[in-house]
Design an enzyme around this catalytic site. Structure first.
Site, PDB file in Angstrom:
ATOM      1  N   CYS A   1      -3.756 -34.434  15.317  1.00  0.00           N
ATOM      2  CA  CYS A   1      -5.130 -33.911  15.226  1.00  0.00           C
ATOM      3  C   CYS A   1      -6.208 -34.988  15.317  1.00  0.00           C
ATOM      4  CB  CYS A   1      -5.312 -33.092  13.945  1.00  0.00           C
ATOM      5  SG  CYS A   1      -5.362 -34.065  12.423  1.00  0.00           S
TER       6      CYS A   1
ATOM      7  N   CYS B   1      -2.433 -48.610   4.615  1.00  0.00           N
ATOM      8  CA  CYS B   1      -3.256 -48.290   3.457  1.00  0.00           C
ATOM      9  C   CYS B   1      -3.977 -46.972   3.756  1.00  0.00           C
ATOM     10  CB  CYS B   1      -4.241 -49.432   3.229  1.00  0.00           C
ATOM     11  SG  CYS B   1      -5.158 -49.303   1.700  1.00  0.00           S
TER      12      CYS B   1
END
Length: 164
Positions: A131, A151
């Site tokens: 997406c 991260c």
């Protein structure tokens, strides 16, 4: 020579930059690409919470140490909160001490990496392959075997535990 005035001025400038980028109320969503899952801006706003929208569609960052996923230790998969694509296996999660869920390897073909030159530095941004949702950044200070630290914003993820 560092004086209180320059220290205080620098701190105020840094705080101003943070506030301007975090709370500016950016209305333009992340530029659309060609992805398997695409929605209009209004559809994304209906599908996501305001914080998810801010991170996934506007490339925002959640506050550190706020995600419950920091403490998730069960076996399972971390998936995209925008489209449900599996992104990371729990076996690759580690405590980086940074305040965000961190992983040393994504699932094969799950993420795209792009150059991000915001904040006057160049970093590698990580987005969902399906997406295009912004997930976080990858750095080269992670553990073996890859040496990488993905991260991730916890709000951009959802955890799916392995069935018992």
């Amino acid at each position: 020579m560092m004086t209180r005035r320059t220290l205080f001025g620098g701190a105020i400038a840094g705080l101003g930059a943070f506030v301007a980028t975090r709370f500016a109320g950016t209305t333009a969503a992340r530029a659309a690409g060609t992805f398997e899952v695409e929605h209009t801006d209004s559809e994304w706003r209906k599908l996501l919470s305001p914080e998810q929208y801010y991170v996934l569609r506007q490339e925002g960052t959640e506050a550190p140490f706020t995600s419950p996923l920091n403490h998730e230790k069960r076996k399972g998969t971390f998936a995209c909160a925008g489209c449900d694509l599996p992104l990371f296996d729990s076996d690759t999660k580690f405590d980086s001490g940074t305040g965000w869920p961190s992983f040393w390897l994504p699932l094969k073909g799950a993420v795209n990496e792009t150059s991000d030159s915001s904040f006057g530095m160049t970093r590698t941004a990580v987005e969902c392959h399906r997406c295009g949702g912004h997930l976080g950044h990858v750095f080269d200070d992670g553990p073996k075997p890859t040496g990488l630290r993905y991260c991730m914003n916890g709000v951009a993820l959802k955890f799916k535990p392995v069935a018992a």
